[in-house]
Design a protein around this motif. Sequence first.
Motif, PDB file in Angstrom:
ATOM      1  N   MET A   1       9.284   6.895   3.277  1.00  0.00           N
ATOM      2  CA  MET A   1       7.764   6.551   3.791  1.00  0.00           C
ATOM      3  C   MET A   1       7.651   5.297   3.822  1.00  0.00           C
ATOM      4  O   MET A   1       6.908   4.814   4.833  1.00  0.00           O
ATOM      5  N   VAL A   2       7.979   4.428   2.908  1.00  0.00           N
ATOM      6  CA  VAL A   2       7.886   2.857   3.024  1.00  0.00           C
ATOM      7  C   VAL A   2       8.529   2.251   4.317  1.00  0.00           C
ATOM      8  O   VAL A   2       7.754   1.620   4.953  1.00  0.00           O
ATOM      9  N   LEU A   3       9.710   2.716   4.475  1.00  0.00           N
ATOM     10  CA  LEU A   3      10.668   2.100   5.455  1.00  0.00           C
ATOM     11  C   LEU A   3       9.840   2.276   6.954  1.00  0.00           C
ATOM     12  O   LEU A   3       9.707   1.612   7.642  1.00  0.00           O
ATOM     13  N   THR A   4       9.436   3.686   6.909  1.00  0.00           N
ATOM     14  CA  THR A   4       8.835   4.154   8.311  1.00  0.00           C
ATOM     15  C   THR A   4       7.633   3.455   8.480  1.00  0.00           C
ATOM     16  O   THR A   4       7.358   2.959   9.641  1.00  0.00           O
ATOM     17  N   SER A   5       6.763   3.159   7.454  1.00  0.00           N
ATOM     18  CA  SER A   5       5.649   2.402   7.707  1.00  0.00           C
ATOM     19  C   SER A   5       5.564   0.955   8.187  1.00  0.00           C
ATOM     20  O   SER A   5       4.620   0.531   8.778  1.00  0.00           O
TER      21      SER A   5
ATOM     22  N   LEU B   1       0.863  -1.106   0.058  1.00  0.00           N
ATOM     23  CA  LEU B   1      -0.093  -0.153  -0.027  1.00  0.00           C
ATOM     24  C   LEU B   1       0.979   1.335  -0.150  1.00  0.00           C
ATOM     25  O   LEU B   1       0.800   2.447  -0.828  1.00  0.00           O
ATOM     26  N   THR B   2       1.900   1.273   1.043  1.00  0.00           N
ATOM     27  CA  THR B   2       2.711   2.557   1.044  1.00  0.00           C
ATOM     28  C   THR B   2       3.531   2.914  -0.226  1.00  0.00           C
ATOM     29  O   THR B   2       3.553   3.985  -0.817  1.00  0.00           O
ATOM     30  N   ALA B   3       3.876   1.628  -0.795  1.00  0.00           N
ATOM     31  CA  ALA B   3       4.881   1.770  -1.969  1.00  0.00           C
ATOM     32  C   ALA B   3       4.040   2.599  -3.041  1.00  0.00           C
ATOM     33  O   ALA B   3       4.708   3.143  -3.979  1.00  0.00           O
TER      34      ALA B   3
END
Length: 410
Positions: free
Chosen positions: A353-357, A331-333
């Motif tokens: 952003m993806v890593l943080t999620s 989803l985030t990617a």
Amino acid sequence: MSLTARILTGIGLGIVTGLILNFFLPDFFTPLNTYVFEPLGKIFVNLIKMLVIPIVFVSLVLGTAGISEPKKLGRIGIKTIAFFLATTAIAIFLALVAALIFKPGVGNFQLPAEDFEAIEAPPVMETLINMIPTNPITAMAEEAMLQVIVFSLFVGFAIARLGEKTNGLKKIFEQLNDILMYLVQLVMKYAPIGAFALIATVIGGEGLNGIAAMFKYFSLVVLVLILHVLIVYCPALSILGRMNPIKFFKGFSSAMIVAFSTSSSNATLPVSMRAAQDNLGVSRTVSGFVQPLGATINMDGTAIMQGVATVFIAQIVGQDLTIAQLLTVLLTATLASIGTAGAPGVGVIMLTMVLTSVGLPVEAIALVLGVDRLVDMFRTAVNITGDAVCAVIVDHSERRLEQTNANIPI
Ligand code: ASP
């Protein structure tokens, strides 16, 4: 020699020159790079970039204005967005599966901790809200692509609704479009030299060492990019677009090469639109709508990099990703690739952003930064290919619909 052949020759010479300088004459690289390669490369990128904002504005206004019925606009819009989202999700899925199978981050890789630098994830929600420009001129001046797109869609829609009343302006936009397309052709004459210089800068600076350290990661991303083209784009082209993939790649390769050497979907837009319209026969309306939108929000190549990079980093820091986390990455990617601007190196920033999620350390992007300049070249070529494939498919389905409608006796 065809333009594609000349650009390829430029790239080949750039690689050879870069390698020779890197291996045998490192002292000569810096002055040559500063006074020859960088300026030549910059001139090329600037020449194309000069045309980008005018082309996005003019082509989207024309593309939208050309679709006089709101129903048709809605139909094309929905088909386009559906294709973008579906292919991006498949891209990330492929990336995750490949990274879980090949485990690029498992092994005796060392964490270069000193390379870590803190980078903040850009707030995505804000990007979405800010899509509506409070000042369209500022948006253009600052190259805020999403904002320019939204404004262009509004202007095009108004021209379509006002019909006769705005015919004069529509004509002017058509003429502006002709001028811009002519200029693209002119600028492309310089492309072989530009590509040579851009590649010489990268290879001369990084040599093969940069690649070797993260070879597993790099080659896996490239492998998934190729897979995506083969198992998603090629069948989609033949089944949904009724176009032979070979014909597609013959007609579109010049744009892919420019994407490869500039690492920028936006900068390549003029070339990719021209290739789609002139070589693939996509109508100006569909190409003018789908491609500028795609260059801004549809980034399958970037999504693939983000998927592989996330698993790679998780493996390096010894963290197993759960199914729920993998779904979160999907989803985030998707969102991160939508939010990625079509410019060099933006995708890796959005990776934060993806890593943080999934709770991975944001600083770990340093692990992939080393080869990102190279990965960027490949993923950008795939990014713009996805847009062109979508344009071919939407164009085909619109034509078929028109034919069916024309055959229905009144
Ligand atoms: N360079 C990519 C593009 O322009 C974006 C990215 O960094 O992934 O399409």
